[in-house]
Design an enzyme around this catalytic site. Structure first.
Site, short mmCIF file in Angstrom:
data_model
loop_
_atom_site.label_atom_id
_atom_site.label_comp_id
_atom_site.label_asym_id
_atom_site.label_seq_id
_atom_site.Cartn_x
_atom_site.Cartn_y
_atom_site.Cartn_z
N TRP A 1 0.84 -1.21 0.00
CA TRP A 1 0.00 0.00 0.00
C TRP A 1 0.87 1.25 0.00
O TRP A 1 0.56 2.24 -0.65
CB TRP A 1 -0.96 -0.03 1.19
CG TRP A 1 -1.75 -1.28 1.24
CD1 TRP A 1 -1.77 -2.21 2.25
CD2 TRP A 1 -2.62 -1.81 0.21
NE1 TRP A 1 -2.60 -3.25 1.91
CE2 TRP A 1 -3.13 -3.04 0.68
CE3 TRP A 1 -3.01 -1.37 -1.06
CZ2 TRP A 1 -4.00 -3.83 -0.07
CZ3 TRP A 1 -3.88 -2.14 -1.81
CH2 TRP A 1 -4.37 -3.35 -1.32
N ASP A 2 1.96 1.19 0.74
CA ASP A 2 2.89 2.32 0.75
C ASP A 2 3.46 2.58 -0.65
O ASP A 2 3.55 3.73 -1.09
CB ASP A 2 4.07 2.03 1.68
CG ASP A 2 3.77 2.33 3.13
OD1 ASP A 2 2.87 3.13 3.41
OD2 ASP A 2 4.45 1.75 4.01
N VAL A 3 3.87 1.51 -1.31
CA VAL A 3 4.51 1.69 -2.62
C VAL A 3 3.51 2.19 -3.65
O VAL A 3 3.81 3.10 -4.44
CB VAL A 3 5.19 0.37 -3.08
CG1 VAL A 3 5.88 0.58 -4.43
CG2 VAL A 3 6.22 -0.09 -2.05
#
Lengths: 406, 406
Positions: free
Chosen positions: A163-165
């Site tokens: 999700w961060d990426v």
């Protein structure tokens, strides 16, 4: 490193993965990305993995190709310098990328008073401003209950901070959209994105919300099997594993041809009264299909499988640990133009990746390592903020800024 | 749906997740995205999950807000129409997003002859043009060996097609970069990206390549524990699970305060001769820390935990299945401005997500559902290619194009 975004200057106030990864992509495409950090390092400066000497390979991985400005953010003068830097003049400047709370001097309203056409892109955890990180978002959006061995009763977290990426790349995209608008219409704006929303947008996109609301079905866990098509892992002769996938009918045919199983599979198809031309039938009968295939995989080494599968363009891949990837896969070596061996001061020489995007066959420049913390402090104070040597010296003496540790 | 990219026209020739998800984001930001498909549907048109009637909620999820052009790509005339559409005049047109092999009429060279300033963004599996999909890339880049229960000896695939989704957003980013260059310098270009490179760029970014090459260490599997900090899942009173995370020291303090465990943890710290102000120490002693915390979680329901944790801004999240997400989480409902209830013809009314990006507080328009296959065929032939009704009728009669199924 390309220079396709040359002329853009982005100031980044960030930590962890999402914001730094978005900023890094823009830096690798040629933007001048200045990351400011608390003197001594922000909250993510020493994150694991670290070298035996404690140098973070996480931080360097996420900040390649940026310039570093080290400043005391707890001091009024330090914050003032950052605000000046964010809002400094210049056509391609006035862009602030951050995942810090947009409050006080870092609020859009406050910064906008200094530069009317400011573009500010702010990443939040949840839309309402409450905290969320990849792990606390991931647990809530369903995937842990369908990930991992089907024998397991417990949810399995992903380890890749997906999700961060994803959020980082969307953030970079939102920034370019705002810059496009500014260059056409002259106006800046505040762009906001929440990590939890990124995850829920994706879950919606991949049909999970519709499946839950329309079919009222709960997706079940199916181990390493691919959902809705034929694809799974098999153990090889030497006890390694490969993933074999047949989504299209052509891929299915290639797979059977390579294993010499066309005829046998025809008999299985008749027995089951199934139609293996259909993706759904191949999925439903995957256990029988796999049991027919298993002996073949058990009789072949990975190298033999590679030879047989590559000759027929089968869609497959070997399972590799991180070390096997680095040691054995030519795609993860300087044979791949994306990679270069680069010296990261304080850590050593290792394989660094430039951007996965290629632009018009243009020559890739050198992959730049991460800066040392504060490496560009003096350069930035002089060039971007126009301070004299005497003024810069005073700031050092007062402990407001710092250069790289000696 | 915003209109921040209004005026851009992108023709998409695509299947599966990466290219369609990139195109959809651009469509949701206001670009006119025309997806062409083989009459009757391309390879991904019927992919699972499907409704009981066999309508794909996967396809509709990935193609929201686009226009659909249905054409016989096996016919010379059909391919000619697509080439014309891709290279049709217009300032914001002449942009082709595709994951199809860039060969024959779909090669950059061939299309460029029709429009000199064409922008073509092409997604490949591997850089050398060989096939790769999310599953065959994921197995090769290390993560399956560190994902899943630490008791398991087998690799665990992720179920979220993370590489596809990341690749889709990078592709959209690359497209905007090329459009920025064209609007400044007049020249188009071919932009290429490979799914395997996206994964390896990420693995490099997150420190795994450095860890393998510099430390020569293989990352071990640690179940649902967070790497390098304190974070893991706990079972609650009613047998549900929550994820609790403390990356920063402040988060660590909040967590202990909320559980009333400050004093007890101090004693643990002394006993272990550890320094829990350090992230690395909290990670190394996570098993002891967790065993001290477990009784508290076992004594609380999720609702009680929510009350205690939210009051202290603890970083945490409940585990939820897809259905629990949809049924119980207010973030995944129309309370969240990202979501709207939308009718998808042939499927029904369900929660659809607009873009997670917010632009300057501008009003969000309506979330558009996916088109029916061929829904815009006639409109596109008339408006974009300037064909007369008679000519359009002939194309239908010859089976070269099709409208929506009746």
């Amino acid at each position: 490193m390309f220079d396709v975004l040359k002329g853009l200057r982005i100031v980044e106030g960030s930590a962890f993965v999402a914001a730094p990864s978005g900023g890094m992509m823009l830096a690798q495409l040629g933007a001048d990305v200045i990351r400011f950090d608390q003197i001594g390092g922000g909250i993510d400066h020493d994150r694991w993995p670290v070298t035996p000497e404690g140098r973070s390979m996480y931080w360097t991985g996420l900040n390649k190709g940026k310039r570093s400005f080290a400043v005391d953010l707890r001091s009024e003068r330090g914050r003032e310098l950052c605000a000046e830097l964010v809002t400094a003049p210049g056509d391609g400047a006035g862009i602030f990328l951050s995942n810090f709370p947009a409050r006080g001097w870092m609020s859009y309203e406050s910064l906008k008073e200094r530069r009317e056409d400011l573009i500010m892109v702010n990443i939040k955890g949840n839309r309402d401003g409450t905290t969320a990180v990849d792990y606390t978002v991931n647990c809530a959006v369903g995937y842990p209950f369908v990930t991992g061995p089907d024998s397991s009763a417990s949810p399995a977290n992903h380890v890749l901070p997906a999700w961060d990426v994803i959020c980082g790349q969307m953030t970079a995209l939102g920034l370019l959209v705002a810059e496009r608008t500014r260059s056409r219409e002259g106006s800046g704006q505040l762009v906001e994105i929440a990590l939890a929303d990124v995850a829920m947008w994706t879950v919606a996109m991949l049909g999970h919300i519709a499946e839950a609301q329309i079919n009222r079905e709960e997706r079940s866990r199916i181990g390493n099997d691919m959902y809705g098509a034929f694809g799974r892992d098999f153990v090889t002769k030497e006890g390694r594993r490969v993933m074999a996938v047949a989504i299209s009918f052509k891929q299915w045919q290639s797979l059977l041809d390579a294993m010499g199983l066309q005829e046998k599979m025809k008999r299985v198809e008749e027995l089951l009264e199934a139609d293996f031309r259909k993706e759904g039938d191949r999925f439903e009968h995957r256990a029988v299909i796999a049991s027919v295939m298993e002996p073949w995989f058990r009789s072949q080494t990975v190298d033999q499988i590679r030879t047989a599968f590559d000759a027929r363009s089968v869609c497959w891949g070997p399972y590799q640990t991180f070390r096997q990837l680095v040691d054995e896969d030519p795609r993860c070596s300087v044979e791949n133009p994306m990679f270069q061996m680069v010296d990261q001061p304080g850590i050593g020489r290792y394989l660094m990746a430039g951007p996965p995007l290629d632009f018009g066959g243009a020559e890739r420049g050198e992959v730049a390592p991460a800066p040392a913390l504060g490496e560009h402090t003096d350069q930035i104070l002089a060039d971007e903020l126009g301070l004299s040597s005497a003024e810069i010296g005073e700031l050092h003496d007062a402990g407001v800024v710092a250069g790289p540790e000696s």
